[in-house]
Design a protein around this motif. Structure first.
Motif, PDB file in Angstrom:
ATOM      1  N   LEU A   4      -4.820  -6.701 -15.585  1.00 54.25           N
ATOM      2  CA  LEU A   4      -5.990  -5.916 -15.962  1.00 54.25           C
ATOM      3  C   LEU A   4      -5.590  -4.738 -16.838  1.00 54.25           C
ATOM      4  N   GLU A   5      -4.540  -4.042 -16.446  1.00 51.14           N
ATOM      5  CA  GLU A   5      -4.088  -2.880 -17.209  1.00 51.14           C
ATOM      6  C   GLU A   5      -3.540  -3.293 -18.576  1.00 51.14           C
ATOM      7  N   ILE A   6      -2.777  -4.384 -18.594  1.00 52.03           N
ATOM      8  CA  ILE A   6      -2.246  -4.877 -19.870  1.00 52.03           C
ATOM      9  C   ILE A   6      -3.389  -5.287 -20.796  1.00 52.03           C
ATOM     10  N   GLY A   7      -4.379  -5.984 -20.236  1.00 50.86           N
ATOM     11  CA  GLY A   7      -5.538  -6.389 -21.028  1.00 50.86           C
ATOM     12  C   GLY A   7      -6.288  -5.202 -21.582  1.00 50.86           C
ATOM     13  N   ALA A 119     -10.671  -9.990 -20.347  1.00 45.31           N
ATOM     14  CA  ALA A 119     -11.055 -11.225 -19.655  1.00 45.31           C
ATOM     15  C   ALA A 119     -10.008 -12.309 -19.855  1.00 45.31           C
ATOM     16  N   ALA A 120      -9.516 -12.425 -21.090  1.00 40.06           N
ATOM     17  CA  ALA A 120      -8.506 -13.446 -21.379  1.00 40.06           C
ATOM     18  C   ALA A 120      -7.202 -13.153 -20.641  1.00 40.06           C
ATOM     19  N   SER A 121      -6.837 -11.880 -20.537  1.00 40.48           N
ATOM     20  CA  SER A 121      -5.599 -11.500 -19.849  1.00 40.48           C
ATOM     21  C   SER A 121      -5.673 -11.788 -18.360  1.00 40.48           C
ATOM     22  N   LEU A 122      -6.868 -11.645 -17.784  1.00 36.69           N
ATOM     23  CA  LEU A 122      -7.035 -11.932 -16.364  1.00 36.69           C
ATOM     24  C   LEU A 122      -6.852 -13.428 -16.082  1.00 36.69           C
ATOM     25  N   VAL A 123      -7.200 -14.244 -17.068  1.00 35.04           N
ATOM     26  CA  VAL A 123      -7.025 -15.694 -16.915  1.00 35.04           C
ATOM     27  C   VAL A 123      -5.577 -16.081 -17.181  1.00 35.04           C
ATOM     28  N   ASP A 124      -5.034 -15.584 -18.298  1.00 29.92           N
ATOM     29  CA  ASP A 124      -3.675 -15.941 -18.696  1.00 29.92           C
ATOM     30  C   ASP A 124      -3.176 -14.871 -19.667  1.00 29.92           C
ATOM     31  N   LEU A 125      -2.053 -14.224 -19.349  1.00 30.93           N
ATOM     32  CA  LEU A 125      -1.567 -13.103 -20.150  1.00 30.93           C
ATOM     33  C   LEU A 125      -1.257 -13.476 -21.599  1.00 30.93           C
ATOM     34  N   GLY A 128      -4.345 -13.600 -23.413  1.00 33.51           N
ATOM     35  CA  GLY A 128      -4.855 -12.256 -23.647  1.00 33.51           C
ATOM     36  C   GLY A 128      -4.235 -11.619 -24.880  1.00 33.51           C
ATOM     37  N   VAL A 129      -2.935 -11.823 -25.043  1.00 36.59           N
ATOM     38  CA  VAL A 129      -2.240 -11.278 -26.222  1.00 36.59           C
ATOM     39  C   VAL A 129      -2.767 -11.935 -27.495  1.00 36.59           C
ATOM     40  N   THR A 130      -2.945 -13.250 -27.450  1.00 34.62           N
ATOM     41  CA  THR A 130      -3.471 -13.979 -28.612  1.00 34.62           C
ATOM     42  C   THR A 130      -4.882 -13.525 -28.947  1.00 34.62           C
ATOM     43  N   THR A 131      -5.707 -13.373 -27.929  1.00 34.50           N
ATOM     44  CA  THR A 131      -7.087 -12.929 -28.136  1.00 34.50           C
ATOM     45  C   THR A 131      -7.125 -11.540 -28.754  1.00 34.50           C
ATOM     46  N   ALA A 132      -6.273 -10.651 -28.259  1.00 34.13           N
ATOM     47  CA  ALA A 132      -6.221  -9.288 -28.793  1.00 34.13           C
ATOM     48  C   ALA A 132      -5.802  -9.297 -30.262  1.00 34.13           C
TER      49      ALA A 132
END
Length: 223
Positions: A4-7, A119-125, A128-132
């Motif tokens: 969550l924090e990373i996201g 949201a993406a990071s909570l599913v898979d880190l 989440g990086v790719t989405t960001a």
């Protein structure tokens, strides 16, 4: 550090990329209308691709029915049309109204968009990086579009910066709201509805503001 924090950090970084659009336009002083038209065209294509490749498929994967996704899509689309109508009544038609509509509509769509990397990071880190990264690449031309529309309206550097900053802070605010209430994603369909709504806003900005100006400026008769 939790996902969550990373996201959340990734979301803030992606949102900050919007300001890079202002920097780009600040370096390129007095851009021609044709250059702005090409920028608008590029931004519109980028937004449509994000809709088709990321937002709508993710919304469908959340478990929402196609009809539900379509309803939220239309709701987002209609919101931009309503904003455009209200702004034309209050400000009138022309570049000034268009600049405010684009800035306001992008700010509204950035509110829920800030939740995407979290949201993406909570599913898979890694996702989440790719989405960001995709959001950051998407936000740079958004900042360019806001600044370019402000230039067309005759606004100075400070006002164009404030409009771009508004859109940036809106995305950060959306990310912060999700960070403070992560239970929103306890039901993944809520995220799907949010993404569908965002997709509708983005599509309306393209159809109502960006593409018409680009086609009008770039058509052979306007050369």
């Amino acid at each position: 550090m939790q996902s969550l924090e990373i996201g959340y950090i990734l979301s803030l970084a992606a949102a900050s990329a919007t300001l890079l659009g202002w920097v780009v336009m600040r370096i390129k002083s007095n851009p021609s209308e044709r250059l702005i038209a090409y920028i608008f065209l590029f931004v519109a294509l980028a937004m449509i691709l994000v809709d088709l490749i990321q937002l709508i498929p993710t919304a469908l994967d959340s478990g929402l029915a196609q009809t539900q996704v379509f309803i939220f899509l239309i709701a987002g689309f209609s919101l931009v049309l309503l904003i455009s109508k209200l702004m034309s009544i209050k400000v009138g038609s022309g570049p000034s109204s268009s600049a405010l509509v684009i800035a306001l509509a992008l700010s509204l769509h950035n509110l829920p968009e800030g939740s995407a990397p979290i949201a993406a990071s909570l599913v898979d880190l890694p996702t989440g990086v790719t989405t960001a990264l995709l959001m950051a690449l998407h936000n740079i031309p958004e900042g360019i579009a806001i600044t370019a529309s402000a230039i067309l309206a005759g606004y100075g550097h400070l006002k164009s910066l404030l409009l771009t900053l508004t859109a940036t802070l809106a995305e950060m605010l959306g990310a912060t709201a999700i960070f403070l209430s992560d239970d929103l994603f306890a039901n993944i369909q809520n995220a799907g509805a949010l993404l569908s709504f965002v997709a509708g806003i983005m599509l309306a900005i393209c159809v109502k503001e960006l593409l018409p100006y680009s086609f009008k400026t770039l058509r052979p008769s306007s050369r």
